[in-house]
Design a protein around this motif. Structure first.
Motif, PDB file in Angstrom:
ATOM      1  N   MET A   1       0.847  -1.200   0.000  1.00 54.87           N
ATOM      2  CA  MET A   1       0.000   0.000   0.000  1.00 54.87           C
ATOM      3  C   MET A   1       0.877   1.243   0.000  1.00 54.87           C
ATOM      4  N   GLU A   2       0.617   2.130  -0.943  1.00 53.37           N
ATOM      5  CA  GLU A   2       1.330   3.407  -0.986  1.00 53.37           C
ATOM      6  C   GLU A   2       0.542   4.458  -0.203  1.00 53.37           C
ATOM      7  N   ILE A   3       1.263   5.359   0.466  1.00 46.70           N
ATOM      8  CA  ILE A   3       0.647   6.462   1.201  1.00 46.70           C
ATOM      9  C   ILE A   3       0.952   7.762   0.474  1.00 46.70           C
ATOM     10  N   SER A   4      -0.095   8.514   0.178  1.00 45.10           N
ATOM     11  CA  SER A   4       0.030   9.813  -0.472  1.00 45.10           C
ATOM     12  C   SER A   4      -0.600  10.870   0.430  1.00 45.10           C
ATOM     13  N   LEU A   5      -0.373  12.128   0.093  1.00 46.08           N
ATOM     14  CA  LEU A   5      -0.781  13.222   0.978  1.00 46.08           C
ATOM     15  C   LEU A   5      -1.703  14.203   0.264  1.00 46.08           C
ATOM     16  N   MET A   6      -2.844  14.472   0.885  1.00 49.61           N
ATOM     17  CA  MET A   6      -3.723  15.540   0.415  1.00 49.61           C
ATOM     18  C   MET A   6      -3.129  16.871   0.865  1.00 49.61           C
ATOM     19  N   MET A   7      -2.905  17.761  -0.080  1.00 43.03           N
ATOM     20  CA  MET A   7      -2.232  19.018   0.247  1.00 43.03           C
ATOM     21  C   MET A   7      -3.204  20.022   0.875  1.00 43.03           C
TER      22      MET A   7
ATOM     23  N   VAL B   1       3.008  25.709   0.920  1.00 43.13           N
ATOM     24  CA  VAL B   1       2.824  24.541   0.064  1.00 43.13           C
ATOM     25  C   VAL B   1       4.160  23.916  -0.317  1.00 43.13           C
ATOM     26  N   VAL B   2       5.152  24.728  -0.619  1.00 39.32           N
ATOM     27  CA  VAL B   2       6.458  24.202  -1.006  1.00 39.32           C
ATOM     28  C   VAL B   2       7.112  23.483   0.163  1.00 39.32           C
ATOM     29  N   GLU B   3       7.017  24.046   1.356  1.00 36.33           N
ATOM     30  CA  GLU B   3       7.582  23.393   2.535  1.00 36.33           C
ATOM     31  C   GLU B   3       6.942  22.024   2.767  1.00 36.33           C
ATOM     32  N   VAL B   4       5.623  21.965   2.637  1.00 35.15           N
ATOM     33  CA  VAL B   4       4.922  20.689   2.827  1.00 35.15           C
ATOM     34  C   VAL B   4       5.380  19.678   1.787  1.00 35.15           C
ATOM     35  N   ALA B   5       5.479  20.101   0.530  1.00 36.54           N
ATOM     36  CA  ALA B   5       5.881  19.187  -0.539  1.00 36.54           C
ATOM     37  C   ALA B   5       7.290  18.649  -0.311  1.00 36.54           C
ATOM     38  N   GLN B   6       8.190  19.510   0.084  1.00 34.04           N
ATOM     39  CA  GLN B   6       9.564  19.068   0.310  1.00 34.04           C
ATOM     40  C   GLN B   6       9.654  18.131   1.510  1.00 34.04           C
TER      41      GLN B   6
ATOM     42  N   ARG C   1      10.875  14.154   1.448  1.00 32.69           N
ATOM     43  CA  ARG C   1      11.892  13.584   2.345  1.00 32.69           C
ATOM     44  C   ARG C   1      11.356  12.354   3.077  1.00 32.69           C
ATOM     45  N   LEU C   2      10.067  12.367   3.390  1.00 36.48           N
ATOM     46  CA  LEU C   2       9.456  11.252   4.122  1.00 36.48           C
ATOM     47  C   LEU C   2       9.030  10.114   3.203  1.00 36.48           C
ATOM     48  N   ASP C   3       9.183  10.298   1.905  1.00 36.47           N
ATOM     49  CA  ASP C   3       8.910   9.270   0.900  1.00 36.47           C
ATOM     50  C   ASP C   3       7.431   8.984   0.688  1.00 36.47           C
ATOM     51  N   TYR C   4       6.576  10.002   0.836  1.00 37.02           N
ATOM     52  CA  TYR C   4       5.193   9.857   0.382  1.00 37.02           C
ATOM     53  C   TYR C   4       5.207   9.576  -1.114  1.00 37.02           C
ATOM     54  N   HIS C   5       4.220   8.800  -1.576  1.00 36.49           N
ATOM     55  CA  HIS C   5       4.174   8.456  -2.997  1.00 36.49           C
ATOM     56  C   HIS C   5       3.858   9.658  -3.870  1.00 36.49           C
ATOM     57  N   SER C   6       2.855  10.469  -3.461  1.00 37.86           N
ATOM     58  CA  SER C   6       2.388  11.571  -4.308  1.00 37.86           C
ATOM     59  C   SER C   6       1.627  12.590  -3.488  1.00 37.86           C
ATOM     60  N   LEU C   7       1.440  13.763  -4.081  1.00 34.18           N
ATOM     61  CA  LEU C   7       0.732  14.881  -3.472  1.00 34.18           C
ATOM     62  C   LEU C   7      -0.522  15.156  -4.289  1.00 34.18           C
ATOM     63  N   TRP C   8      -1.645  15.440  -3.613  1.00 27.88           N
ATOM     64  CA  TRP C   8      -2.927  15.595  -4.301  1.00 27.88           C
ATOM     65  C   TRP C   8      -3.519  16.958  -3.953  1.00 27.88           C
TER      66      TRP C   8
ATOM     67  N   ALA D   1       6.379  21.252  -8.615  1.00 28.52           N
ATOM     68  CA  ALA D   1       7.220  20.650  -9.646  1.00 28.52           C
ATOM     69  C   ALA D   1       8.615  21.265  -9.660  1.00 28.52           C
ATOM     70  N   ALA D   2       8.670  22.572  -9.421  1.00 23.40           N
ATOM     71  CA  ALA D   2       9.953  23.283  -9.466  1.00 23.40           C
ATOM     72  C   ALA D   2      10.779  23.111  -8.197  1.00 23.40           C
ATOM     73  N   SER D   3      10.161  22.677  -7.105  1.00 24.10           N
ATOM     74  CA  SER D   3      10.869  22.648  -5.825  1.00 24.10           C
ATOM     75  C   SER D   3      11.088  21.241  -5.280  1.00 24.10           C
ATOM     76  N   THR D   4      10.712  20.218  -6.049  1.00 26.79           N
ATOM     77  CA  THR D   4      10.944  18.832  -5.659  1.00 26.79           C
ATOM     78  C   THR D   4      11.574  18.098  -6.837  1.00 26.79           C
ATOM     79  N   SER D   5      12.008  16.852  -6.597  1.00 25.58           N
ATOM     80  CA  SER D   5      12.683  16.130  -7.677  1.00 25.58           C
ATOM     81  C   SER D   5      12.160  14.721  -7.905  1.00 25.58           C
ATOM     82  N   ARG D   6      11.434  14.144  -6.922  1.00 23.07           N
ATOM     83  CA  ARG D   6      11.014  12.744  -7.076  1.00 23.07           C
ATOM     84  C   ARG D   6       9.515  12.528  -6.903  1.00 23.07           C
TER      85      ARG D   6
END
Length: 336
Positions: free
Chosen positions: A1-7, A31-36, A40-47, A89-94
């Protein structure tokens, strides 16, 4: 099971014994701080939620609020989802990202096709395209779009997205959109941008089976049954077979509210706990129930009881600590 985050672009969720609400937010949300942090915590994706506006009054409620109470206040504070995705997109890499979901009939599909393609290009191919028909009639009225036709409009929008991302020149002659000899470049990085349909109806399941990579369902009431949509899963598998698609290439995602706590928190000691609430062991047991129901991605909408950004960040950290264990939970394969 992958865990993703509602922004938290549309406020910080608060959940009581019956419903989930998005009251006035803490304006310190970054928003950028949350995404980064999530990367780092390896969430699958941001929604990212999608609304253009809210009206002073509404009879639409929200499909996740079973009492019909209004989830959004009339003067809701909402950052635009696609613009926020560009910042991420501009402030993260994975980490991947998606609208949750893009209400396609709100805007011309060529406009959205270009923005989504740009997000995929700028991120190096990390876009998931969550799409849906929408639920708030007053918003359709304010935007001058026919609420009753939203399903048919969504179908045309999706076809235009796919052609725009694939074909050098695009012609379209539909009920709602007509144009010819249109080009759209650059194309997305991904050969096939995954289309995920947010829906809870048989019509939505049929659309997902024809064009989608997944179906996305909402469970924001506090005590959801993971198998609530089992008949919809079955309908979708029948449709996949009808269009000669393999169920193995399809996935189910669930958005569910969550509040990980310590063992000394009263929530962890309740006989009847809210979903994904309590100790790490209790939260993971709830995640396992959704995996057993066939869901392979859990998008958590964190329940911020204090309404503060500081608590939200603490919950992002607490849920993130469970990701390695959640990833080990097997997802039940469909019984075909």
């Amino acid at each position: 099971m992958e865990i993703s985050l509602m922004m938290p672009t549309h406020g910080l969720l608060f959940r009581n014994e019956e419903n989930a609400f998005l009251p006035a937010p803490d304006r310190n949300v970054d928003v950028v701080e949350v995404a980064q942090l999530a990367e780092r915590l390896d969430y699958h994706s941001l929604w990212f939620s999608d609304h253009v506006l809210m009206t002073r009054t509404s009879d639409s409620g929200h499909p996740a609020n079973w009492s019909g109470e209004r989830a959004y206040p009339g003067d809701a504070y909402m950052l635009d989802g696609l613009v926020s995705m560009g910042a991420v997109a501009a402030s993260t890499s994975r980490i991947r990202f998606s609208p949750s979901v893009l209400i396609s009939p709100y805007r011309h599909p060529l406009h959205d096709a270009r923005q989504l393609a740009a997000a995929d290009v700028l991120s190096g191919g990390r876009l998931i395209a969550g799409v849906g028909a929408g639920w708030m009639k007053e918003e359709f009225d304010a935007l001058g779009q026919p609420f009753e036709a939203r399903g048919r409009m969504l179908e045309e929008c999706v076809e235009i997205y796919r052609r725009s991302w694939r074909d050098e020149w695009v012609d379209f002659d539909g009920e709602f959109y007509k144009f010819s000899d249109v080009s759209m470049n650059p194309k997305p990085i991904q050969d096939e941008v995954p289309l995920v349909f947010g829906a809870a109806t048989k019509a939505g399941a049929r659309r997902a089976a024809r064009w989608g990579a997944g179906l996305y369902l909402l469970f924001l009431d506090p005590y959801p049954e993971p198998d609530r949509y089992a008949p919809l899963h079955e309908e979708l598998f029948r449709q996949l077979e009808a269009v000669d698609r393999s169920a193995e290439e399809f996935e189910f995602s669930v958005m569910v509210s969550a509040r990980p706590t310590g063992a000394d928190d009263p929530e962890s000691k309740r006989t009847k706990r809210k979903a994904l609430t309590g100790t790490p062991e209790q939260v993971l047991a709830d995640v396992a129930e959704f995996a057993e129901a066939g869901y392979s991605r859990c998008v958590v909408h964190l329940d911020v009881q204090s309404g503060t950004y500081a608590e939200y960040l603490e919950l992002v950290e607490a849920m993130g600590e469970l990701i390695p264990q959640a990833r080990q939970i097997p997802v039940r394969a469909p019984a075909l």
